[in-house]
Design a protein around this motif. Structure first.
Motif, PDB file in Angstrom:
ATOM      1  N   PRO A  99       0.821  -1.212   0.000  1.00 45.48           N
ATOM      2  CA  PRO A  99       0.000   0.000   0.000  1.00 45.48           C
ATOM      3  C   PRO A  99       0.859   1.267   0.000  1.00 45.48           C
ATOM      4  N   ASN A 100       0.361   2.283  -0.678  1.00 45.29           N
ATOM      5  CA  ASN A 100       1.047   3.577  -0.742  1.00 45.29           C
ATOM      6  C   ASN A 100       2.441   3.479  -1.359  1.00 45.29           C
ATOM      7  N   GLY A 101       2.675   2.423  -2.143  1.00 48.54           N
ATOM      8  CA  GLY A 101       3.955   2.302  -2.825  1.00 48.54           C
ATOM      9  C   GLY A 101       5.115   1.865  -1.961  1.00 48.54           C
ATOM     10  N   GLU A 102       4.844   1.338  -0.775  1.00 48.58           N
ATOM     11  CA  GLU A 102       5.916   0.927   0.135  1.00 48.58           C
ATOM     12  C   GLU A 102       6.598  -0.356  -0.350  1.00 48.58           C
TER      13      GLU A 102
END
Length: 273
Positions: A99-102
């Motif tokens: 999520p969120n590019g992590e």
């Protein structure tokens, strides 16, 4: 509406999807660390954006045990025309994105096996999205820690005495791209001889290498390109040896030039430090 319209739309949709995948792969491309005396840097990288339910297109593995938060997996199939022991090398890096590019995780290939690529304390994650990985000198197996290579009993033998030992090496599909029969022995000897001229002693000091945008292409394109690249390399070697009349000579003028040039370059680097 013409029959060609849907095809044009599908083609544009595919191009858009490829463009988005390329952007993602550039955003998360690993930073590679190479020995100061490394003779062979990556030539091309085949990228893929995969769901956890899919299988790797370039390595026999699945992602069933991925972190449940994983939204997609980025695969980098890194191609070298040569490694110190034989004519080609393909190593993989997998980046697990949540999520969120992590960056949730990273895995890499290491002599046919899979190794964790992201340290537990995430200290080898640069700029928040680029995993920093070390390549074994000459052999290109990947690791988040260079100390791993110093535990290998053949670290120096592989780049020195055994340089070129495997010559015309091939496994799996790539074997079909190389010559067979009587010609193979001659080509095999030629490759061994060429690679012996690149023998070196690893400095075990590393410099960063960042993949270029123009090196990245979708995995299916790289797979189609491989036979052409191998054919080109073998033709180059045939021309090199034919030009210098190397058959039956222990070490050619060209080989001596290459060896002395590399030795001189190494000395200059050490003096500069």
């Amino acid at each position: 509406m013409s029959e060609s319209a849907p095809n044009g739309w599908e083609e544009q949709t595919a191009k858009n999807a490829e463009g988005e995948e390329r952007k993602l792969c550039e955003r998360y491309a690993p930073y590679l660390m190479f020995d100061l005396r490394e003779p062979f840097l990556p030539n091309l990288v085949g990228f893929s954006c995969l769901g956890v339910e899919e299988e790797s297109p370039s390595f026999p593995r699945s992602f069933e045990e991925a972190d449940h938060r994983t939204e997609f997996v980025l695969e980098y199939a890194i191609w070298w025309d040569y490694e110190i022991g034989h004519i080609y090398q393909l190593e993989q890096v997998w980046i697990y994105v949540g999520p969120n590019g992590e960056v949730l995780d990273c895995e890499v290939t290491f002599h046919g096996r899979i190794l964790k690529g992201l340290l537990k304390n995430r200290s080898n994650l640069s700029d928040g999205s680029h995993v920093r990985l070390f390549a074994q000198p000459g052999k290109h197996a990947l690791s988040p820690m260079p100390e791993v290579f110093e535990l290998l009993p053949d670290l120096y033998l592989g780049t020195g005495q055994r340089a070129g030992a495997d010559g015309l090496y091939a496994g799996g599909e790539i074997a079909c791209s190389l010559p067979a029969g009587g010609d193979a022995e001659e080509v095999h000897a030629r490759v061994k001889r060429y690679l012996r001229s690149f023998a070196f002693k690893p400095a075990l000091e590393y410099t960063e290498y960042r993949l270029l945008s123009e090196q990245l292409l979708p995995w299916p394109q790289l797979r189609e390109t491989i036979p052409v690249r191998l054919s080109d390399r073998l033709l180059e070697l045939e021309l090199i040896f034919a030009r210098d009349g190397l058959r039956g000579v222990e070490e050619s003028t060209a080989e001596r030039r290459m060896r002395r040039s590399r030795e001189s370059g190494s000395i200059e680097k050490e003096e500069a430090r």
